[in-house]
Design a protein around this motif. Sequence first.
Motif, PDB file in Angstrom:
ATOM      1  N   PHE A  53     -18.023 -33.218  14.068  1.00 31.30           N
ATOM      2  CA  PHE A  53     -17.049 -32.138  14.112  1.00 31.30           C
ATOM      3  C   PHE A  53     -17.750 -30.824  13.828  1.00 31.30           C
ATOM      4  CE2 PHE A  53     -17.294 -33.333   9.710  1.00 31.30           C
ATOM      5  CZ  PHE A  53     -17.235 -32.142   9.033  1.00 31.30           C
ATOM      6  N   SER A  54     -17.086 -29.734  14.149  1.00 37.96           N
ATOM      7  CA  SER A  54     -17.606 -28.412  13.807  1.00 37.96           C
ATOM      8  C   SER A  54     -16.421 -27.520  13.446  1.00 37.96           C
ATOM      9  CB  SER A  54     -18.406 -27.803  14.958  1.00 37.96           C
ATOM     10  OG  SER A  54     -17.589 -27.626  16.088  1.00 37.96           O
ATOM     11  N   ILE A  55     -16.703 -26.438  12.736  1.00 36.17           N
ATOM     12  CA  ILE A  55     -15.684 -25.489  12.323  1.00 36.17           C
ATOM     13  C   ILE A  55     -15.912 -24.205  13.097  1.00 36.17           C
ATOM     14  CG2 ILE A  55     -14.739 -24.216  10.380  1.00 36.17           C
ATOM     15  CD1 ILE A  55     -15.876 -26.488   8.605  1.00 36.17           C
ATOM     16  N   GLY A  59     -11.697 -20.590  11.902  1.00 38.93           N
ATOM     17  CA  GLY A  59     -11.263 -21.508  10.864  1.00 38.93           C
ATOM     18  C   GLY A  59     -10.588 -22.761  11.383  1.00 38.93           C
ATOM     19  N   LYS A  60     -10.691 -23.016  12.693  1.00 38.12           N
ATOM     20  CA  LYS A  60     -10.119 -24.234  13.247  1.00 38.12           C
ATOM     21  C   LYS A  60     -11.172 -25.330  13.262  1.00 38.12           C
ATOM     22  CE  LYS A  60      -6.623 -22.162  16.148  1.00 38.12           C
ATOM     23  NZ  LYS A  60      -6.022 -22.133  17.475  1.00 38.12           N
ATOM     24  N   LEU A  61     -10.709 -26.540  13.370  1.00 41.05           N
ATOM     25  CA  LEU A  61     -11.598 -27.697  13.403  1.00 41.05           C
ATOM     26  C   LEU A  61     -11.776 -28.125  14.848  1.00 41.05           C
ATOM     27  CD1 LEU A  61     -12.999 -29.811  11.560  1.00 41.05           C
ATOM     28  CD2 LEU A  61     -10.910 -31.135  11.735  1.00 41.05           C
ATOM     29  N   ARG A  62     -13.001 -28.257  15.310  1.00 42.03           N
ATOM     30  CA  ARG A  62     -13.283 -28.690  16.677  1.00 42.03           C
ATOM     31  C   ARG A  62     -13.743 -30.142  16.646  1.00 42.03           C
ATOM     32  NH1 ARG A  62     -16.368 -24.552  19.824  1.00 42.03           N
ATOM     33  NH2 ARG A  62     -14.276 -23.774  20.071  1.00 42.03           N
ATOM     34  N   LEU A  63     -12.962 -31.002  17.293  1.00 44.84           N
ATOM     35  CA  LEU A  63     -13.266 -32.433  17.336  1.00 44.84           C
ATOM     36  C   LEU A  63     -13.650 -32.838  18.746  1.00 44.84           C
ATOM     37  CD1 LEU A  63     -10.231 -33.700  15.263  1.00 44.84           C
ATOM     38  CD2 LEU A  63     -12.585 -33.528  14.511  1.00 44.84           C
ATOM     39  N   PRO A  64     -14.621 -33.741  18.881  1.00 43.46           N
ATOM     40  CA  PRO A  64     -14.986 -34.198  20.218  1.00 43.46           C
ATOM     41  C   PRO A  64     -13.832 -34.968  20.851  1.00 43.46           C
ATOM     42  CG  PRO A  64     -16.306 -35.296  18.529  1.00 43.46           C
ATOM     43  CD  PRO A  64     -15.422 -34.340  17.844  1.00 43.46           C
ATOM     44  N   ILE A  66     -11.024 -34.090  21.648  1.00 42.57           N
ATOM     45  CA  ILE A  66      -9.692 -33.589  21.309  1.00 42.57           C
ATOM     46  C   ILE A  66      -9.623 -32.092  21.508  1.00 42.57           C
ATOM     47  CG2 ILE A  66      -8.010 -33.289  19.454  1.00 42.57           C
ATOM     48  CD1 ILE A  66      -8.971 -35.931  18.319  1.00 42.57           C
ATOM     49  N   GLY A  67     -10.612 -31.364  20.993  1.00 41.50           N
ATOM     50  CA  GLY A  67     -10.630 -29.915  21.104  1.00 41.50           C
ATOM     51  C   GLY A  67     -10.383 -29.251  19.760  1.00 41.50           C
TER      52      GLY A  67
END
Length: 83
Positions: A53-55, A59-64, A66-67
């Motif tokens: 994951f990355s931020i 401030g949102k969370l980026r998930l593979p 999913i987005g």
Amino acid sequence: MVLQQALADLNAAYRAFFAFVAGRRKGPKVAESRFRSKKDRRQAVRFTKNARFSITAGGKLRLPKIGDVPVRWSRPCRRTPRQ
């Protein structure tokens, strides 16, 4: 990943409880695990580093796969966003 993390937490809780009952664990009393409340609908999730994951800067969370996911953080973020 999330189910694996939940199983690992449950395994650690039961190991600590049975070690305490058997007298192999020192420290404060450890109670038996309890099921989560059906009345409380709060959800929580914890990601390991393997989740990739990355931020984002917003401030949102980026998930593979999913987005970007909006998040209400429970504690301040220690990681700096990747560029």
